[in-house]
Design a protein around this motif. Structure first.
Motif, PDB file in Angstrom:
ATOM      1  N   VAL A 135       0.836  -1.197   0.000  1.00 49.09           N
ATOM      2  CA  VAL A 135       0.000   0.000   0.000  1.00 49.09           C
ATOM      3  C   VAL A 135       0.872   1.249   0.000  1.00 49.09           C
ATOM      4  CG1 VAL A 135      -1.609   1.345   1.413  1.00 49.09           C
ATOM      5  CG2 VAL A 135      -2.010  -1.081   1.059  1.00 49.09           C
ATOM      6  N   GLU A 136       1.917   1.253   0.818  1.00 50.89           N
ATOM      7  CA  GLU A 136       2.804   2.410   0.881  1.00 50.89           C
ATOM      8  C   GLU A 136       3.549   2.622  -0.426  1.00 50.89           C
ATOM      9  OE1 GLU A 136       5.263   1.684   4.246  1.00 50.89           O
ATOM     10  OE2 GLU A 136       3.697   2.224   5.687  1.00 50.89           O
ATOM     11  N   SER A 137       3.826   1.549  -1.155  1.00 48.80           N
ATOM     12  CA  SER A 137       4.550   1.697  -2.420  1.00 48.80           C
ATOM     13  C   SER A 137       3.694   2.393  -3.472  1.00 48.80           C
ATOM     14  CB  SER A 137       5.015   0.349  -2.931  1.00 48.80           C
ATOM     15  OG  SER A 137       3.940  -0.401  -3.432  1.00 48.80           O
ATOM     16  N   HIS A 138       2.378   2.338  -3.333  1.00 45.72           N
ATOM     17  CA  HIS A 138       1.497   2.981  -4.304  1.00 45.72           C
ATOM     18  C   HIS A 138       1.148   4.411  -3.919  1.00 45.72           C
ATOM     19  CE1 HIS A 138       0.945  -0.434  -6.907  1.00 45.72           C
ATOM     20  NE2 HIS A 138       0.772  -1.199  -5.858  1.00 45.72           N
ATOM     21  N   GLU A 139       1.522   4.817  -2.726  1.00 51.82           N
ATOM     22  CA  GLU A 139       1.288   6.204  -2.342  1.00 51.82           C
ATOM     23  C   GLU A 139       2.309   7.090  -3.029  1.00 51.82           C
ATOM     24  OE1 GLU A 139       1.467   6.238   1.887  1.00 51.82           O
ATOM     25  OE2 GLU A 139      -0.503   5.301   2.112  1.00 51.82           O
ATOM     26  N   GLY A 145       5.299   9.202  -3.673  1.00 53.81           N
ATOM     27  CA  GLY A 145       6.599   9.272  -3.006  1.00 53.81           C
ATOM     28  C   GLY A 145       7.014   7.967  -2.363  1.00 53.81           C
ATOM     29  N   GLY A 146       6.207   6.939  -2.496  1.00 52.57           N
ATOM     30  CA  GLY A 146       6.549   5.641  -1.904  1.00 52.57           C
ATOM     31  C   GLY A 146       7.546   4.897  -2.773  1.00 52.57           C
ATOM     32  N   SER A 147       8.374   4.105  -2.148  1.00 52.10           N
ATOM     33  CA  SER A 147       9.367   3.351  -2.921  1.00 52.10           C
ATOM     34  C   SER A 147       8.810   1.972  -3.260  1.00 52.10           C
ATOM     35  CB  SER A 147      10.660   3.207  -2.125  1.00 52.10           C
ATOM     36  OG  SER A 147      10.426   2.460  -0.956  1.00 52.10           O
ATOM     37  N   LYS A 148       8.909   1.616  -4.509  1.00 54.07           N
ATOM     38  CA  LYS A 148       8.425   0.308  -4.948  1.00 54.07           C
ATOM     39  C   LYS A 148       9.535  -0.711  -4.804  1.00 54.07           C
ATOM     40  CE  LYS A 148       5.020   1.939  -8.223  1.00 54.07           C
ATOM     41  NZ  LYS A 148       4.554   1.913  -9.586  1.00 54.07           N
ATOM     42  N   GLY A 149       9.175  -1.904  -4.337  1.00 56.86           N
ATOM     43  CA  GLY A 149      10.162  -2.959  -4.204  1.00 56.86           C
ATOM     44  C   GLY A 149      10.559  -3.537  -5.553  1.00 56.86           C
ATOM     45  N   PHE A 150       9.617  -3.652  -6.460  1.00 56.92           N
ATOM     46  CA  PHE A 150       9.880  -4.206  -7.787  1.00 56.92           C
ATOM     47  C   PHE A 150       9.676  -3.109  -8.810  1.00 56.92           C
ATOM     48  CE2 PHE A 150       8.276  -6.207 -11.697  1.00 56.92           C
ATOM     49  CZ  PHE A 150       9.396  -6.940 -12.028  1.00 56.92           C
ATOM     50  N   ARG A 151      10.709  -2.826  -9.570  1.00 51.44           N
ATOM     51  CA  ARG A 151      10.622  -1.815 -10.622  1.00 51.44           C
ATOM     52  C   ARG A 151      10.790  -2.511 -11.967  1.00 51.44           C
ATOM     53  NH1 ARG A 151      12.862   3.638  -8.225  1.00 51.44           N
ATOM     54  NH2 ARG A 151      12.365   3.219  -6.069  1.00 51.44           N
ATOM     55  N   PRO A 152       9.714  -2.578 -12.742  1.00 58.16           N
ATOM     56  CA  PRO A 152       9.770  -3.302 -14.009  1.00 58.16           C
ATOM     57  C   PRO A 152      10.805  -2.737 -14.978  1.00 58.16           C
ATOM     58  CG  PRO A 152       7.511  -2.666 -13.489  1.00 58.16           C
ATOM     59  CD  PRO A 152       8.391  -2.072 -12.458  1.00 58.16           C
ATOM     60  N   GLU A 153      10.991  -1.400 -14.964  1.00 52.55           N
ATOM     61  CA  GLU A 153      11.945  -0.793 -15.894  1.00 52.55           C
ATOM     62  C   GLU A 153      13.351  -1.310 -15.624  1.00 52.55           C
ATOM     63  OE1 GLU A 153      10.359   1.317 -13.559  1.00 52.55           O
ATOM     64  OE2 GLU A 153       8.541   1.529 -14.741  1.00 52.55           O
ATOM     65  N   ASP A 154      13.732  -1.352 -14.360  1.00 58.74           N
ATOM     66  CA  ASP A 154      15.064  -1.844 -13.995  1.00 58.74           C
ATOM     67  C   ASP A 154      15.224  -3.312 -14.356  1.00 58.74           C
ATOM     68  OD1 ASP A 154      15.618   0.665 -13.014  1.00 58.74           O
ATOM     69  OD2 ASP A 154      15.250   0.129 -10.915  1.00 58.74           O
ATOM     70  N   PHE A 155      14.181  -4.082 -14.151  1.00 60.62           N
ATOM     71  CA  PHE A 155      14.231  -5.511 -14.470  1.00 60.62           C
ATOM     72  C   PHE A 155      14.425  -5.715 -15.974  1.00 60.62           C
ATOM     73  CE2 PHE A 155      11.998  -9.410 -15.709  1.00 60.62           C
ATOM     74  CZ  PHE A 155      12.778 -10.334 -15.031  1.00 60.62           C
ATOM     75  N   ILE A 156      13.634  -5.007 -16.771  1.00 60.85           N
ATOM     76  CA  ILE A 156      13.728  -5.142 -18.222  1.00 60.85           C
ATOM     77  C   ILE A 156      15.108  -4.697 -18.703  1.00 60.85           C
ATOM     78  CG2 ILE A 156      12.827  -4.253 -20.417  1.00 60.85           C
ATOM     79  CD1 ILE A 156      10.057  -4.181 -19.025  1.00 60.85           C
ATOM     80  N   ARG A 157      15.619  -3.623 -18.128  1.00 67.34           N
ATOM     81  CA  ARG A 157      16.939  -3.130 -18.516  1.00 67.34           C
ATOM     82  C   ARG A 157      18.026  -4.153 -18.199  1.00 67.34           C
ATOM     83  NH1 ARG A 157      17.386   1.465 -15.478  1.00 67.34           N
ATOM     84  NH2 ARG A 157      15.986   2.488 -16.919  1.00 67.34           N
ATOM     85  N   SER A 158      17.957  -4.754 -17.015  1.00 64.43           N
ATOM     86  CA  SER A 158      18.985  -5.732 -16.641  1.00 64.43           C
ATOM     87  C   SER A 158      18.907  -6.986 -17.514  1.00 64.43           C
ATOM     88  CB  SER A 158      18.862  -6.099 -15.164  1.00 64.43           C
ATOM     89  OG  SER A 158      17.652  -6.767 -14.930  1.00 64.43           O
ATOM     90  N   VAL A 159      17.706  -7.423 -17.853  1.00 64.55           N
ATOM     91  CA  VAL A 159      17.553  -8.596 -18.715  1.00 64.55           C
ATOM     92  C   VAL A 159      18.062  -8.284 -20.116  1.00 64.55           C
ATOM     93  CG1 VAL A 159      15.852 -10.091 -19.824  1.00 64.55           C
ATOM     94  CG2 VAL A 159      15.667  -9.607 -17.402  1.00 64.55           C
TER      95      VAL A 159
END
Length: 80
Positions: free
Chosen positions: A43-47, A49-63
């Motif tokens: 819930v806090e990640s969707h507020e 300024g909240g930090s998301k644990g999983f960032r799809p952009e970073d994942f796609i970039r690393s793959v």
């Protein structure tokens, strides 16, 4: 004589049942606490300024970078 043995067996079975029940309740509380913490984090990640644990952009970039490296290694081995 049978009364004492029956009381002994009854007391032991009650002790086993209560032990199992208390263990189940304790385990359930741990699961609920962990689940509640994970939900609160989500819930806090969707507020704002909240930090998301999983960032799809970073994942796609690393793959993508990993796949490029693998392809380059295959091309180097194929050239030799």
């Amino acid at each position: 004589m049978h009364t004492i043995e029956a009381a002994y067996i009854f007391a032991l079975s009650m002790m086993v049942m209560l032990t199992l029940t208390s263990s189940t309740i304790r385990l359930n509380k741990q699961v609920i606490t962990e689940t509640r913490a994970l939900l609160q984090e989500e819930v806090e990640s969707h507020e704002e300024g909240g930090s998301k644990g999983f960032r799809p952009e970073d994942f796609i970039r690393s793959v993508t970078l990993l796949e490029k490296e693998k392809n380059e290694e295959k091309n180097e081995h194929a050239d030799k």
